[in-house]
Design a protein around this motif. Structure first.
Motif, mmCIF file in Angstrom:
data_model
loop_
_atom_site.group_PDB
_atom_site.id
_atom_site.type_symbol
_atom_site.label_atom_id
_atom_site.label_comp_id
_atom_site.label_asym_id
_atom_site.label_seq_id
_atom_site.Cartn_x
_atom_site.Cartn_y
_atom_site.Cartn_z
ATOM 1 N N ILE A 1 10.945 12.733 1.358
ATOM 2 C CA ILE A 1 10.488 13.620 0.313
ATOM 3 C C ILE A 1 9.119 13.830 0.331
ATOM 4 O O ILE A 1 8.431 14.750 0.374
ATOM 5 N N TYR A 2 8.269 12.644 -0.277
ATOM 6 C CA TYR A 2 7.255 12.323 -0.393
ATOM 7 C C TYR A 2 6.860 11.130 0.091
ATOM 8 O O TYR A 2 7.688 10.102 -0.041
ATOM 9 N N PHE A 3 5.591 10.606 0.432
ATOM 10 C CA PHE A 3 4.891 9.350 0.328
ATOM 11 C C PHE A 3 3.685 9.226 -0.086
ATOM 12 O O PHE A 3 2.863 10.179 -0.030
ATOM 13 N N SER A 4 3.278 8.051 -0.046
ATOM 14 C CA SER A 4 1.842 7.720 -0.661
ATOM 15 C C SER A 4 1.508 6.392 -0.082
ATOM 16 O O SER A 4 2.048 5.364 0.105
ATOM 17 N N GLU B 1 0.889 -1.180 0.037
ATOM 18 C CA GLU B 1 -0.131 0.001 0.102
ATOM 19 C C GLU B 1 0.975 1.147 0.049
ATOM 20 O O GLU B 1 0.356 2.225 -0.720
ATOM 21 N N ASN B 2 1.920 1.148 0.836
ATOM 22 C CA ASN B 2 2.711 2.360 1.067
ATOM 23 C C ASN B 2 3.833 2.535 0.016
ATOM 24 O O ASN B 2 4.735 1.565 -0.024
ATOM 25 N N MET B 3 4.275 3.707 -0.340
ATOM 26 C CA MET B 3 5.451 3.889 -1.159
ATOM 27 C C MET B 3 6.192 5.133 -0.799
ATOM 28 O O MET B 3 5.449 6.283 -0.444
ATOM 29 N N GLU C 1 -0.271 6.646 -10.078
ATOM 30 C CA GLU C 1 -1.465 6.195 -10.903
ATOM 31 C C GLU C 1 -1.669 4.743 -10.964
ATOM 32 O O GLU C 1 -2.825 4.383 -11.027
ATOM 33 N N LYS C 2 -0.612 3.924 -10.452
ATOM 34 C CA LYS C 2 -0.982 2.505 -10.313
ATOM 35 C C LYS C 2 -0.327 2.209 -8.947
ATOM 36 O O LYS C 2 0.622 2.754 -8.388
ATOM 37 N N LYS C 3 -0.899 1.144 -8.300
ATOM 38 C CA LYS C 3 -0.415 0.695 -6.868
ATOM 39 C C LYS C 3 0.994 0.497 -6.957
ATOM 40 O O LYS C 3 1.618 0.711 -6.035
ATOM 41 N N GLU C 4 1.523 -0.194 -7.880
ATOM 42 C CA GLU C 4 2.788 -0.601 -7.896
ATOM 43 C C GLU C 4 3.808 0.308 -8.337
ATOM 44 O O GLU C 4 5.158 -0.073 -8.203
ATOM 45 N N ARG C 5 3.586 1.532 -8.793
ATOM 46 C CA ARG C 5 4.393 2.315 -9.378
ATOM 47 C C ARG C 5 4.394 3.759 -8.796
ATOM 48 O O ARG C 5 3.183 4.268 -8.566
ATOM 49 N N PHE C 6 5.375 4.350 -8.291
ATOM 50 C CA PHE C 6 5.608 5.484 -7.697
ATOM 51 C C PHE C 6 6.804 6.413 -8.269
ATOM 52 O O PHE C 6 7.783 6.063 -8.155
ATOM 53 N N SER C 7 6.344 7.325 -8.806
ATOM 54 C CA SER C 7 7.078 8.232 -9.659
ATOM 55 C C SER C 7 7.622 9.663 -8.830
ATOM 56 O O SER C 7 6.769 10.319 -8.325
ATOM 57 N N LEU C 8 8.928 10.178 -9.070
ATOM 58 C CA LEU C 8 9.502 11.289 -8.393
ATOM 59 C C LEU C 8 9.615 12.255 -9.423
ATOM 60 O O LEU C 8 10.423 11.763 -10.296
ATOM 61 N N ILE C 9 9.307 13.330 -9.464
ATOM 62 C CA ILE C 9 9.468 14.111 -10.652
ATOM 63 C C ILE C 9 10.256 15.458 -10.203
ATOM 64 O O ILE C 9 9.684 16.062 -9.181
ATOM 65 N N MET D 1 21.794 10.999 -3.753
ATOM 66 C CA MET D 1 21.188 9.482 -3.823
ATOM 67 C C MET D 1 19.713 9.688 -3.746
ATOM 68 O O MET D 1 19.279 10.038 -2.576
ATOM 69 N N TYR D 2 18.647 9.113 -4.350
ATOM 70 C CA TYR D 2 17.356 9.090 -4.174
ATOM 71 C C TYR D 2 17.123 7.527 -4.111
ATOM 72 O O TYR D 2 17.414 6.596 -4.774
ATOM 73 N N LEU D 3 16.362 7.308 -3.015
ATOM 74 C CA LEU D 3 15.934 5.948 -2.617
ATOM 75 C C LEU D 3 14.302 5.624 -2.497
ATOM 76 O O LEU D 3 13.780 6.760 -1.747
ATOM 77 N N CYS D 4 13.927 4.787 -2.974
ATOM 78 C CA CYS D 4 12.653 4.332 -3.041
ATOM 79 C C CYS D 4 12.298 3.187 -2.173
ATOM 80 O O CYS D 4 13.074 2.369 -1.995
ATOM 81 N N ALA D 5 11.106 3.286 -1.494
ATOM 82 C CA ALA D 5 10.743 2.215 -0.602
ATOM 83 C C ALA D 5 9.372 1.977 -0.453
ATOM 84 O O ALA D 5 8.515 2.880 -0.698
ATOM 85 N N SER D 6 9.033 0.678 -0.195
ATOM 86 C CA SER D 6 7.628 0.311 -0.063
ATOM 87 C C SER D 6 7.414 -0.550 1.173
ATOM 88 O O SER D 6 8.163 -1.094 1.851
ATOM 89 N N SER D 7 6.060 -0.415 1.712
ATOM 90 C CA SER D 7 5.613 -1.271 2.601
ATOM 91 C C SER D 7 4.345 -1.629 2.731
ATOM 92 O O SER D 7 3.413 -1.248 2.150
ATOM 93 N N LEU D 8 4.018 -2.676 3.339
ATOM 94 C CA LEU D 8 2.546 -3.296 3.114
ATOM 95 C C LEU D 8 1.571 -2.544 3.657
ATOM 96 O O LEU D 8 0.544 -2.045 2.811
#
Lengths: 109, 112
Positions: free
Chosen positions: B46-49, B30-32, B69-77, B88-95
């Protein structure tokens, strides 16, 4: 917001030595995690430990939520343990992990 | 195993360019999250969703926007890249909230 302080900032060990890393936080937490960042930048989750004690091989972690600290214990350190160790917490009011500045561990053979 | 994949390992962009950093997770989390890491400053959010089309500002959102726009994808612009966004930019996810987080391999962005 919640503050996270890690100590020591740097640690140099000989292979085989033991070490304890500390994480203090300023507010009640529902989530506390320890990560290891390897030399290539990859963050690996070591423990999810909002309270209590867990062990995984040579590593163990303890969180005492009432006293607002957590410790990561590394026994019989190896050169592959080198890297940066981060503690990250999420307060009861928060919605994302907040990181400490890390402890840089260097283990030499 | 959970896999979080960032689209680029290294990226070099020019000042003023619009930059997209992509992150995909394969575990229906759910979370990114997007963090940046700088020497001496650690990781800063920076941001989370926490859901599709939902986003929340972190500690340092200025100069950035995100899209989910989709659950599996999170874009930083980065709307108009600047040299102080070299990092260094790091992406993470959690249930869900209060769950174990998993990180991608990181994108080292240089803005010249």
């Amino acid at each position: 917001g919640i503050q996270v302080e890690q100590s020591p900032p740097d640690l140099i060990l000989q292979e085989g030595a033991n070490s304890t890393l500390r994480c203090n936080f300023s507010d009640s937490v529902n989530n506390l995690q320890w990560f290891h960042q390897n030399p290539w930048g990859q963050l690996i989750n070591l423990f999810y430990i909002p309270s209590g004690t867990k062990q995984n091989g040579r590593l163990s972690a303890t969180t005492v939520a009432t006293e607002r600290y957590s410790s990561l214990y590394i026994s019989s350190s190896q050169t592959t343990d080198s890297g940066v160790y981060f503690c990250a917490v999420e307060s009861q009011a928060g919605t994302a992990l907040i990181f400490g500045k890390g402890t840089t561990l260097s283990v030499s053979s | 195993d959970v896999k979080v994949t960032q689209s680029s390992r290294y990226l070099v962009k020019r000042t003023g360019e619009k930059v997209f950093l992509e992150c995909v997770q394969d575990m229906d989390h759910e979370n990114m999250f997007w963090y940046r890491q700088d020497p001496g400053l650690g990781l800063r959010l920076i941001y989370f969703s926490y859901d599709v089309k939902m986003k929340e500002k972190g500690d340092i959102p200025e100069g950035y926007s995100v899209s989910r726009e989709k659950k599996e994808r999170f874009s930083l612009i980065l709307e108009s890249a600047s040299t102080n966004q070299t990092s260094m930019y790091l992406c993470a996810s959690s249930l869900t909230g209060y769950e174990q987080a998993f990180f991608g391999q990181g994108t080292r962005l240089t803005v010249v």
